[in-house]
Structure formats: structure tokens, C-alpha cells
Design a protein around this motif. Structure first.
Motif, PDB file in Angstrom:
ATOM      1  N   ALA A   1      52.686  25.637 -30.325  1.00 57.27           N
ATOM      2  CA  ALA A   1      52.778  25.918 -28.894  1.00 57.27           C
ATOM      3  C   ALA A   1      51.979  24.910 -28.075  1.00 57.27           C
ATOM      4  CB  ALA A   1      52.287  27.335 -28.607  1.00 57.27           C
ATOM      5  N   ASN A   2      50.851  24.454 -28.594  1.00 53.89           N
ATOM      6  CA  ASN A   2      49.982  23.568 -27.822  1.00 53.89           C
ATOM      7  C   ASN A   2      49.835  22.163 -28.372  1.00 53.89           C
ATOM      8  OD1 ASN A   2      49.280  25.595 -25.947  1.00 53.89           O
ATOM      9  ND2 ASN A   2      47.882  26.465 -27.461  1.00 53.89           N
ATOM     10  N   HIS A   3      50.108  21.948 -29.656  1.00 54.51           N
ATOM     11  CA  HIS A   3      49.835  20.656 -30.281  1.00 54.51           C
ATOM     12  C   HIS A   3      51.061  20.131 -31.000  1.00 54.51           C
ATOM     13  CE1 HIS A   3      45.599  20.963 -29.359  1.00 54.51           C
ATOM     14  NE2 HIS A   3      45.607  22.199 -29.838  1.00 54.51           N
ATOM     15  N   ILE A   4      50.993  18.851 -31.380  1.00 54.22           N
ATOM     16  CA  ILE A   4      52.063  18.220 -32.141  1.00 54.22           C
ATOM     17  C   ILE A   4      51.430  17.375 -33.241  1.00 54.22           C
ATOM     18  CG2 ILE A   4      52.294  16.227 -30.600  1.00 54.22           C
ATOM     19  CD1 ILE A   4      55.436  16.668 -31.130  1.00 54.22           C
ATOM     20  N   TYR A   5      52.051  17.406 -34.405  1.00 56.76           N
ATOM     21  CA  TYR A   5      51.532  16.722 -35.584  1.00 56.76           C
ATOM     22  C   TYR A   5      52.645  15.876 -36.183  1.00 56.76           C
ATOM     23  CZ  TYR A   5      48.352  20.725 -35.243  1.00 56.76           C
ATOM     24  OH  TYR A   5      47.479  21.686 -34.789  1.00 56.76           O
ATOM     25  N   ALA A   6      52.304  14.706 -36.731  1.00 55.88           N
ATOM     26  CA  ALA A   6      53.280  13.847 -37.397  1.00 55.88           C
ATOM     27  C   ALA A   6      52.666  13.324 -38.682  1.00 55.88           C
ATOM     28  CB  ALA A   6      53.680  12.691 -36.495  1.00 55.88           C
ATOM     29  N   GLN A   7      53.489  13.256 -39.730  1.00 55.68           N
ATOM     30  CA  GLN A   7      53.043  12.736 -41.016  1.00 55.68           C
ATOM     31  C   GLN A   7      54.115  11.817 -41.568  1.00 55.68           C
ATOM     32  OE1 GLN A   7      52.568  16.231 -43.465  1.00 55.68           O
ATOM     33  NE2 GLN A   7      50.377  16.284 -43.085  1.00 55.68           N
ATOM     34  N   ILE A   8      53.692  10.799 -42.272  1.00 58.56           N
ATOM     35  CA  ILE A   8      54.607   9.955 -43.024  1.00 58.56           C
ATOM     36  C   ILE A   8      54.341  10.247 -44.491  1.00 58.56           C
ATOM     37  CG2 ILE A   8      55.277   7.609 -43.598  1.00 58.56           C
ATOM     38  CD1 ILE A   8      54.634   6.804 -40.750  1.00 58.56           C
ATOM     39  N   ILE A   9      55.388  10.721 -45.187  1.00 59.42           N
ATOM     40  CA  ILE A   9      55.236  11.262 -46.531  1.00 59.42           C
ATOM     41  C   ILE A   9      56.131  10.506 -47.510  1.00 59.42           C
ATOM     42  CG2 ILE A   9      55.497  13.342 -47.943  1.00 59.42           C
ATOM     43  CD1 ILE A   9      55.211  14.929 -45.297  1.00 59.42           C
ATOM     44  N   ASP A  10      55.578  10.169 -48.678  1.00 58.57           N
ATOM     45  CA  ASP A  10      56.355   9.641 -49.799  1.00 58.57           C
ATOM     46  C   ASP A  10      56.650  10.819 -50.720  1.00 58.57           C
ATOM     47  OD1 ASP A  10      57.440   8.433 -51.996  1.00 58.57           O
ATOM     48  OD2 ASP A  10      55.854   6.948 -52.234  1.00 58.57           O
TER      49      ASP A  10
ATOM     50  N   THR B   1      50.929  12.246 -48.680  1.00 58.86           N
ATOM     51  CA  THR B   1      50.955  11.911 -47.262  1.00 58.86           C
ATOM     52  C   THR B   1      50.303  10.544 -47.097  1.00 58.86           C
ATOM     53  OG1 THR B   1      50.844  14.221 -46.599  1.00 58.86           O
ATOM     54  CG2 THR B   1      50.182  12.589 -44.970  1.00 58.86           C
ATOM     55  N   LEU B   2      51.047   9.587 -46.575  1.00 62.56           N
ATOM     56  CA  LEU B   2      50.542   8.227 -46.428  1.00 62.56           C
ATOM     57  C   LEU B   2      49.770   8.047 -45.129  1.00 62.56           C
ATOM     58  CD1 LEU B   2      53.831   6.459 -47.555  1.00 62.56           C
ATOM     59  CD2 LEU B   2      51.820   6.932 -48.961  1.00 62.56           C
ATOM     60  N   VAL B   3      50.302   8.592 -44.035  1.00 60.01           N
ATOM     61  CA  VAL B   3      49.710   8.439 -42.711  1.00 60.01           C
ATOM     62  C   VAL B   3      49.914   9.731 -41.947  1.00 60.01           C
ATOM     63  CG1 VAL B   3      49.765   7.103 -40.578  1.00 60.01           C
ATOM     64  CG2 VAL B   3      50.317   5.985 -42.716  1.00 60.01           C
TER      65      VAL B   3
END
Length: 121
Positions: free
Chosen positions: A36-45, A51-53
């Protein structure tokens, strides 16, 4: 426990996307989670299960900047930040995983900012 129609529809979309999108070492998966308030992003192999980044609106560097347009502006900032971190790790191509969310609003803002900052997907 009974699940709402909205939640079960979201999980169906998420499952459908994950059957098609898979992250490899050449083209890892960029996944987005929004609360609802935040956003998250991950780069995954997915091959290695690592999780790389990652970047999010909760990180102190991101919180210190006050973008215009509260949530969408923060999503743009997170997209830019994840692309910068990916460049440092030598990642230029990713596969986009919207995680069952529709591709508009904050998800679109994040991916557009990541594209502008140099990620290819």
C-alpha cells in the motif's frame, strides 16, 4: 481461512506470469512487489535461486530523496536505482515479472525508469 476474490485473482495472475517468465544467468528476472505504501524490486537468477540486486522505497538512500508525486515518483526512483545497481553488477538485460500486478501506475513507472536508466527488457 477463506481468501477474497481479489486476492485469489491476483495469485492466479502471479502464477500464470511465473510459468512464462524465468530468470537465467544471461537474462535474470526483474520482479516487482508493491504494498500500500512502498514498492520493492529485485533482480533474481532463478537457476541459482539467488537475488542479485534489490532496491526499494524503504532504503535510507531512497527515502532521503523526496520525489514529486508520492508513490509514482518513488517508483520511478526505485526503477532508476535498481538499474544503476544492475549496471554495477554487469547486468544489462532482464526479463520483466510484474508479479501479477497490472502493467500501469507504479509498476509501469518503475519499469520505464529502469529502461531509461539502461536496462533492456
Amino acid at each position: 481461512m477463506k481468501m477474497s476474490k481479489k486476492r485469489s485473482a491476483h495469485l492466479k495472475r502471479k502464477k500464470r506470469v511465473r510459468t512464462r517468465v524465468n530468470g537465467t544467468s544471461e537474462r535474470p528476472r526483474l520482479t516487482v512487489f508493491r504494498s500500500a505504501n512502498h514498492i520493492y524490486a529485485q533482480i533474481i537468477d532463478d537457476g541459482l535461486g539467488v537475488t542479485l540486486v534489490s532496491a526499494s522505497s524503504v532504503e535510507s538512500e531512497t527515502r532521503s530523496e523526496k520525489p514529486e508525486g508520492a508513490k509514482t515518483g518513488m517508483a520511478k526512483l526505485v526503477g532508476k536505482r535498481i538499474a544503476e545497481k544492475a549496471k554495477v553488477k554487469g547486468i544489462s538485460k532482464v526479463a520483466m515479472d510484474t508479479n501479477g500486478y497490472r502493467y500501469h501506475g507504479r509498476v509501469k513507472a518503475l519499469s520505464d525508469a529502469a529502461r531509461e536508466a539502461g536496462l533492456d527488457f
